[in-house]
Design a protein around this motif. Structure first.
Motif, PDB file in Angstrom:
ATOM      1  N   PRO A 106      -0.480 -53.330 -11.424  1.00  0.00           N
ATOM      2  CA  PRO A 106      -1.578 -54.005 -11.294  1.00  0.00           C
ATOM      3  C   PRO A 106      -2.466 -54.144 -12.766  1.00  0.00           C
ATOM      4  CG  PRO A 106      -2.081 -51.886 -10.301  1.00  0.00           C
ATOM      5  CD  PRO A 106      -0.644 -51.981 -10.533  1.00  0.00           C
ATOM      6  N   LEU A 107      -2.391 -53.242 -13.688  1.00  0.00           N
ATOM      7  CA  LEU A 107      -2.740 -53.328 -14.714  1.00  0.00           C
ATOM      8  C   LEU A 107      -2.144 -54.207 -15.565  1.00  0.00           C
ATOM      9  CD1 LEU A 107      -4.368 -52.500 -17.383  1.00  0.00           C
ATOM     10  CD2 LEU A 107      -2.771 -50.629 -17.819  1.00  0.00           C
ATOM     11  N   ILE A 108      -0.682 -54.547 -15.864  1.00  0.00           N
ATOM     12  CA  ILE A 108      -0.136 -55.459 -16.544  1.00  0.00           C
ATOM     13  C   ILE A 108      -0.322 -56.882 -15.831  1.00  0.00           C
ATOM     14  CG2 ILE A 108       2.194 -56.315 -17.379  1.00  0.00           C
ATOM     15  CD1 ILE A 108       2.759 -53.226 -17.177  1.00  0.00           C
ATOM     16  N   LEU A 109      -0.314 -56.968 -14.562  1.00  0.00           N
ATOM     17  CA  LEU A 109      -0.370 -58.057 -13.813  1.00  0.00           C
ATOM     18  C   LEU A 109      -1.815 -58.784 -13.955  1.00  0.00           C
ATOM     19  CD1 LEU A 109       1.368 -57.672 -10.489  1.00  0.00           C
ATOM     20  CD2 LEU A 109       2.271 -59.056 -12.352  1.00  0.00           C
ATOM     21  N   GLY A 110      -2.889 -57.891 -13.865  1.00  0.00           N
ATOM     22  CA  GLY A 110      -4.456 -58.234 -14.407  1.00  0.00           C
ATOM     23  C   GLY A 110      -4.338 -58.635 -15.587  1.00  0.00           C
ATOM     24  N   THR A 132      -6.686 -50.470 -11.246  1.00  0.00           N
ATOM     25  CA  THR A 132      -5.783 -49.655 -11.306  1.00  0.00           C
ATOM     26  C   THR A 132      -6.226 -48.360 -10.323  1.00  0.00           C
ATOM     27  OG1 THR A 132      -7.366 -48.346 -13.164  1.00  0.00           O
ATOM     28  CG2 THR A 132      -5.243 -49.876 -13.671  1.00  0.00           C
ATOM     29  N   ALA A 133      -7.415 -48.041 -10.079  1.00  0.00           N
ATOM     30  CA  ALA A 133      -7.766 -46.870  -9.538  1.00  0.00           C
ATOM     31  C   ALA A 133      -8.206 -47.136  -8.092  1.00  0.00           C
ATOM     32  CB  ALA A 133      -9.129 -46.189  -9.995  1.00  0.00           C
ATOM     33  N   THR A 134      -7.711 -46.228  -7.422  1.00  0.00           N
ATOM     34  CA  THR A 134      -7.780 -46.365  -5.542  1.00  0.00           C
ATOM     35  C   THR A 134      -8.888 -45.495  -4.882  1.00  0.00           C
ATOM     36  OG1 THR A 134      -5.523 -46.335  -5.184  1.00  0.00           O
ATOM     37  CG2 THR A 134      -6.450 -45.991  -3.477  1.00  0.00           C
ATOM     38  N   SER A 135      -9.542 -46.244  -4.085  1.00  0.00           N
ATOM     39  CA  SER A 135     -10.751 -45.557  -3.389  1.00  0.00           C
ATOM     40  C   SER A 135     -10.330 -44.839  -2.049  1.00  0.00           C
ATOM     41  CB  SER A 135     -11.952 -46.579  -2.890  1.00  0.00           C
ATOM     42  OG  SER A 135     -13.095 -45.778  -2.314  1.00  0.00           O
ATOM     43  N   VAL A 307      -4.380 -56.267  -4.575  1.00  0.00           N
ATOM     44  CA  VAL A 307      -3.605 -56.095  -3.278  1.00  0.00           C
ATOM     45  C   VAL A 307      -2.090 -55.958  -3.795  1.00  0.00           C
ATOM     46  CG1 VAL A 307      -2.971 -57.068  -1.164  1.00  0.00           C
ATOM     47  CG2 VAL A 307      -5.210 -57.159  -1.871  1.00  0.00           C
ATOM     48  N   VAL A 308      -1.460 -57.117  -4.345  1.00  0.00           N
ATOM     49  CA  VAL A 308      -0.251 -57.252  -4.460  1.00  0.00           C
ATOM     50  C   VAL A 308       0.195 -56.129  -5.311  1.00  0.00           C
ATOM     51  CG1 VAL A 308       1.533 -58.591  -5.368  1.00  0.00           C
ATOM     52  CG2 VAL A 308      -0.174 -59.472  -3.923  1.00  0.00           C
ATOM     53  N   GLY A 309      -0.344 -55.996  -6.721  1.00  0.00           N
ATOM     54  CA  GLY A 309      -0.104 -54.918  -7.707  1.00  0.00           C
ATOM     55  C   GLY A 309       0.041 -53.562  -7.084  1.00  0.00           C
ATOM     56  N   LYS A 310      -0.880 -53.138  -6.222  1.00  0.00           N
ATOM     57  CA  LYS A 310      -0.992 -51.612  -5.855  1.00  0.00           C
ATOM     58  C   LYS A 310       0.180 -51.783  -4.574  1.00  0.00           C
ATOM     59  CE  LYS A 310      -3.800 -49.009  -7.525  1.00  0.00           C
ATOM     60  NZ  LYS A 310      -3.464 -47.662  -8.040  1.00  0.00           N
ATOM     61  N   VAL A 311       0.453 -52.511  -3.798  1.00  0.00           N
ATOM     62  CA  VAL A 311       1.446 -52.416  -2.759  1.00  0.00           C
ATOM     63  C   VAL A 311       2.691 -52.563  -3.377  1.00  0.00           C
ATOM     64  CG1 VAL A 311       2.441 -53.659  -0.735  1.00  0.00           C
ATOM     65  CG2 VAL A 311      -0.205 -53.448  -0.979  1.00  0.00           C
TER      66      VAL A 311
END
Length: 423
Positions: A106-110, A132-135, A307-311
């Motif tokens: 997600p960092l690179i995609l963002g 990057t960080a998850t709750s 959403v997509v980056g994390k999954v």
């Protein structure tokens, strides 16, 4: 501040949270979603001026905010208590690889998405860090309610999300140049020595001492004290009290006394601070942000990448470590929600100059929008992802009950059969 209206707000928040919990469960949806939606309702009747913020003190109220944050601390403490350490060891490699992939994808995609939108390199990098960080609070609550927190996916999700936070903090420090990454790594090492190694080998003596006191709920009080002390250490060094709470629960999980305390801790958590936390989370989401076109465009990019980056990131990390696609999807969905961690990263980036003041309000609005979406979609998606596991557990319990009834009937029949008479 008048304590009257704080007490009033707490009462309203608890009633609304429990009503929302009940309504969602009537529709077979996770109850936490109802608490968040009720929070959104209460928060926005204040935002839109229907009720005075002096009377319903959900916003800019340090005492209410502190009580809400206690909810996530108790949730992570319960998560640690309810975790099997052997399961963590078994899933440690998967969690580590998934964490790295779930942070950097997600960092690179963002960064790439924001660069395409015309944002400068440093600002785009800071925007990527927000993703990057998850709750973990929402994921822990839903997994605990579904009864799957003790699964290998649950254990890996917990440890991966703890590692997420530390990586996110290091990346923010790097982005704003406001601290030493080497110093942060040193603090992490000392933190894990104190809370992991020293506490692990001395926790049984601590609990024995608590029992020796022979006072009402003495063990519970001393255990909660340990949770607060570990949380204070993590908050002081990393602004991440939940990591300390999780470690306190984890070291206690190895003792039978720790497992016995789960019901007592749940009574405090689910009776007060946990519903307050989720109502507070919902109340932060100001629906007026949906009126900004620039913010909506930015939010659309951030939401899709979030959403997509994390999954994809976490899921791919699990797959390359040998997990099935089903488990990888469960792992990825569990990493979708972002709440307070994304907001903390955002504020650090703004105050550190990585995001200029001219774009600050737009980023705040966009962050609130993608937080709203991530919070609302995660509970139903998690329930869908674990539906087969939950159904299998239910079938197993039914079979166990039938087997128990059958054995009881056989014993009754054997008792009633007359014995052979001796001639």
């Amino acid at each position: 501040m008048d304590a009257t209206w704080l007490l009033f707000t707490l009462g309203v928040a608890l009633i609304a949270g429990k009503l929302g919990d009940h309504l969602m469960e009537r529709f077979e949806l996770p109850g936490v979603l109802g608490e968040i939606l009720m929070g959104m309702l209460l928060g926005n009747i204040v935002y839109f001026g229907i009720v005075s913020p002096e009377h319903l003190t959900l916003h800019s109220n340090e005492t209410f905010e502190f009580l809400a944050k206690m909810g996530i601390i108790f949730l992570l403490f319960l998560g640690g208590l309810d975790t099997e350490v052997e399961m963590l060891k078994r899933t440690g490699a998967v969690a580590t690889v998934s964490t790295v992939m779930g942070v950097f994808v997600p960092l690179i995609l963002g960064w790439f998405g924001l660069r395409l939108m015309g944002y400068p390199n440093r600002e785009a990098f800071a925007g990527g860090i927000l993703l990057t960080a998850t709750s973990i609070g929402i994921t822990v609550r839903v997994m605990m309610d579904l009864g799957v927190l003790r699964s290998d996916v649950g254990a890996a999700s917990l440890s991966a999300s703890v590692m997420d936070d530390f990586l996110g903090i290091a990346l923010v420090i790097f982005a704003v140049g406001s601290g030493s990454v080497l110093g942060l790594v040193s603090k992490m090492a000392v933190f894990f020595v104190i809370t992991g190694i020293v506490a692990w080998y001395s926790i049984d003596r601590y609990v024995r001492f608590a029992e020796w006191l022979h006072v009402e709920k003495g063990v519970l009080g001393m255990v909660l004290a340990l949770m607060f002390l570990f949380s204070a250490l993590a908050q002081h060094w990393f602004d991440a009290a939940i990591e300390g709470a999780f470690m306190a629960g984890l070291v206690l999980s190895k003792l039978p006394e720790g497992k016995k305390l789960i019901d007592d801790v749940k009574a405090i958590a689910y009776g007060l601070v946990v519903p307050v936390f989720f109502v507070y989370t919902g109340a932060m989401l100001d629906l007026r942000v949906f009126g900004s076109v620039d913010a909506l465009a930015l939010a659309a990019v951030l939401t899709v990448v979030a959403v997509v980056g994390k999954v994809v990131g976490r899921g791919f990390g699990a797959v390359i470590m040998g997990w099935s696609m089903k488990k990888a999807l469960q792992m990825g969905i569990g990493s979708i929600p972002r709440t307070e961690v994304a907001l903390v990263d955002l504020m650090v980036a703004i105050h550190g100059g990585a995001i200029p003041q001219s774009d600050a309000q737009k980023f705040i609005a966009a962050t609130l929008i993608f937080i709203t979406v991530s919070v609302l979609i995660t509970p139903p998606l998690l329930k869908w992802a674990f539906r087969e596991d939950v159904e299998a557990m239910k079938r197993g319990k039914v079979e166990e009950r039938k087997e128990g009834i059958s054995k009881t009937k056989k014993r009754i029949i054997n008792i009633k059969k007359p014995g052979k008479r001796r001639e």
